[in-house]
Design a protein around this motif. Structure first.
Motif, short mmCIF file in Angstrom:
data_model
loop_
_atom_site.label_atom_id
_atom_site.label_comp_id
_atom_site.label_asym_id
_atom_site.label_seq_id
_atom_site.Cartn_x
_atom_site.Cartn_y
_atom_site.Cartn_z
N VAL B 261 36.82 34.35 42.76
CA VAL B 261 36.01 35.25 43.59
C VAL B 261 36.71 35.70 44.92
O VAL B 261 36.10 36.23 45.79
N SER B 262 37.98 35.36 44.95
CA SER B 262 38.71 35.49 46.27
C SER B 262 38.55 36.83 46.70
O SER B 262 38.71 37.43 47.99
N GLU B 263 38.88 37.96 45.61
CA GLU B 263 38.82 39.45 45.99
C GLU B 263 37.39 39.85 46.03
O GLU B 263 37.38 41.25 46.57
N LEU B 264 36.37 39.28 45.81
CA LEU B 264 35.13 39.87 45.82
C LEU B 264 34.41 39.63 47.20
O LEU B 264 34.47 38.63 47.94
N VAL B 265 33.26 40.32 47.41
CA VAL B 265 32.50 40.07 48.59
C VAL B 265 31.06 39.62 48.16
O VAL B 265 30.56 39.56 48.92
N GLU B 266 30.86 40.04 46.66
CA GLU B 266 29.46 39.50 46.41
C GLU B 266 29.53 39.45 44.80
O GLU B 266 30.69 39.99 44.25
N LEU B 267 28.68 38.88 44.17
CA LEU B 267 28.65 38.99 42.83
C LEU B 267 27.75 40.18 42.17
O LEU B 267 26.60 40.21 42.53
N LYS B 268 28.42 41.08 41.68
CA LYS B 268 27.82 42.55 41.39
C LYS B 268 27.44 42.53 39.98
O LYS B 268 28.26 42.01 39.15
N ALA B 269 26.22 42.89 39.78
CA ALA B 269 25.62 43.46 38.35
C ALA B 269 26.15 44.46 37.92
O ALA B 269 26.41 45.51 39.00
N PRO B 270 26.80 44.86 36.51
CA PRO B 270 26.72 43.76 35.73
C PRO B 270 27.89 43.12 35.41
O PRO B 270 28.46 42.57 34.40
N ASP B 271 28.85 42.99 36.63
CA ASP B 271 30.29 42.46 36.55
C ASP B 271 29.69 40.90 36.25
O ASP B 271 30.68 40.15 35.70
#
Lengths: 76, 350
Positions: B261-271
């Protein structure tokens, strides 16, 4: 899982709604959460308020990680 | 007792045939009839007793509103005046087990009514009530229903008639941790020698005093400087990337996963979504941060409150997962985190 991770000497905080389960498995740092299907969220709130609520809860968890404890402690 | 003894039965929304996870939020209701397992239980009483009614309550409702739920149950007991209260069996269902356990404890403490329930030995509900109520040892899934009900019924019958129960292993319930005085043929010294000899010869022997197992882990020291700390997040709520690439089971998990998750800023749905089969995942699927608060951790990282969010998050499914597997996952994840130099962990559970 909480206990086995803590055995490595890494502080761990359990964020859970049924805190009696966290206690019985032996978690030392516990932050009570909102509800079983959405521990760190509340769909009944506006997105802004929900975000603020989550920020507050995670803030409590971070506070727990920086607090020395001697046994099961709730951070509410 | 010439009259039939009266049994009040408690089941969750699933066994109460109201519905699945979508109905887990239902408040308790009383029905003056036999519902679900109450029917089979009633049959197993062979006419000596009768289930007079069933309380049905959603697992989430009970655990999120314990006081209100118990009030309802107590009120119903005062109205129905049962001779025995029976709950479950809950097998290895955690929330259902907690409900049965809390109910059993409260009823046994407040009313002088015997309570019988049934659970798998690893159910967290066992610890809550095993010394107050009789917890029949069951299989870990509802496949054990047919075996459990006659055992529960036989015990309920004895308790209703004031007949003393035999030893736990004979009757089929989980030991309550009580010691009883009883007469035996051989005195202690002889029994001890027999046991010792059996042990020398490698024969089977049974201890008369099993040692309690205490397994408490010392709290790890607190993080000194949060602004330099690496924090990892972990969940038993079954959040996985779309497509569930590692095939993490929706129940009785055999494995865990770690996802970058290093490149993410949140956990997006539906990813990301939840593959967990033990709660209504609608809210988690709408916004996975409600279970794994990556958005907030990244925000705290940006603000400099914490040093860094660890590049992977760790996940598995908590429902029906055996304690031995959970321990194994914890050891494996912990080893990984230790070697990665993670300073603190947040673990969320549903």
């Amino acid at each position: 899982m909480v206990k086995e991770i803590e055995r490595y000497g890494i502080p761990i905080v359990h964020m859970a709604t049924i805190t009696t389960i966290s206690e019985s498995v032996g978690a030392n740092r516990i932050v009570p959460t909102v509800a079983i299907p959405h521990p760190v969220g509340d769909p009944s709130l506006s997105p802004e308020d929900e975000y603020a609520l989550r920020k507050e809860l995670v803030g409590k968890a971070l506070k727990a990680l920086t607090t020395e404890v001697t046994g099961t402690t709730h951070f509410e | 007792m010439s009259e039939k003894f009266k049994v009040l039965y408690y089941v969750n929304q699933f066994f109460g045939q109201v519905g699945g996870e979508d109905k887990a939020g239902m408040p308790p209701e009383y029905r003056p009839e036999k519902v679900g397992p109450a029917l089979g239980f009633d049959g197993a009483l062979q006419g000596e007793g009768e289930v007079v009614g069933t309380i049905i309550c959603g697992d989430n409702y009970f655990n999120e509103n314990k006081e209100e739920s118990l009030e309802f149950i107590k009120k119903t007991i005062k109205e129905v005046e049962p001779d025995v209260v029976v709950a479950g069996p809950a097998f290895n269902a955690g929330r259902y087990g907690m409900a049965c356990g809390e109910l059993a404890k409260a009823v046994a403490e407040e009313f002088k009514i015997p309570v019988v329930t049934g659970m798998y030995i690893e159910n967290p509900g066992v610890e809550i009530c095993k010394d107050k109520a009789i917890v029949v040892s069951t299989a870990d899934s509802a496949a054990g229903m047919r075996k459990a009900l006659p055992v529960m019924a036989a015990i309920a019958r004895k308790l209703a008639k004031g007949i003393e129960l035999d030893a736990p292993e004979k009757e089929g319930y989980i030991p309550q941790g009580r010691r009883k005085t009883l007469f035996v043929d051989k005195r202690g010294s002889l029994r001890a020698i027999d046991m010792l000899l059996a042990r020398f010869k490698g024969e089977e022997f049974e201890t008369e005093l099993p040692m309690p197992v205490f397994d408490q882990v010392e709290p790890a020291p607190a993080i000194k400087d949060l602004s330099k700390a690496t924090i990892a997040v972990c969940t038993s709520g079954g959040i996985v990337p779309q497509g569930n690439p590692d095939g993490i089971q929706s129940a009785s998990a055999q494995k865990w996963g770690k996802y970058d998750v290093s490149e993410l800023v949140e956990l997006k749905a539906p990813d990301f979504y939840s593959t967990h089969g033990g709660y209504d995942t609608a809210y988690a699927n709408e916004n996975p941060n409600r279970v794994v608060p990556l958005d907030i951790l990244k925000e705290y990282e940006k603000e400099g409150v914490i040093g860094k969010v660890y590049e992977f998050f760790f996940t598995t499914t908590g429902t029906g997962t055996s304690v031995s597997n959970a321990k194994k996952f914890g050891r494996e994840i912990g080893k990984f985190l230790k070697e990665a130099g993670v300073d603190g962990v947040i673990l969320t559970s549903t």
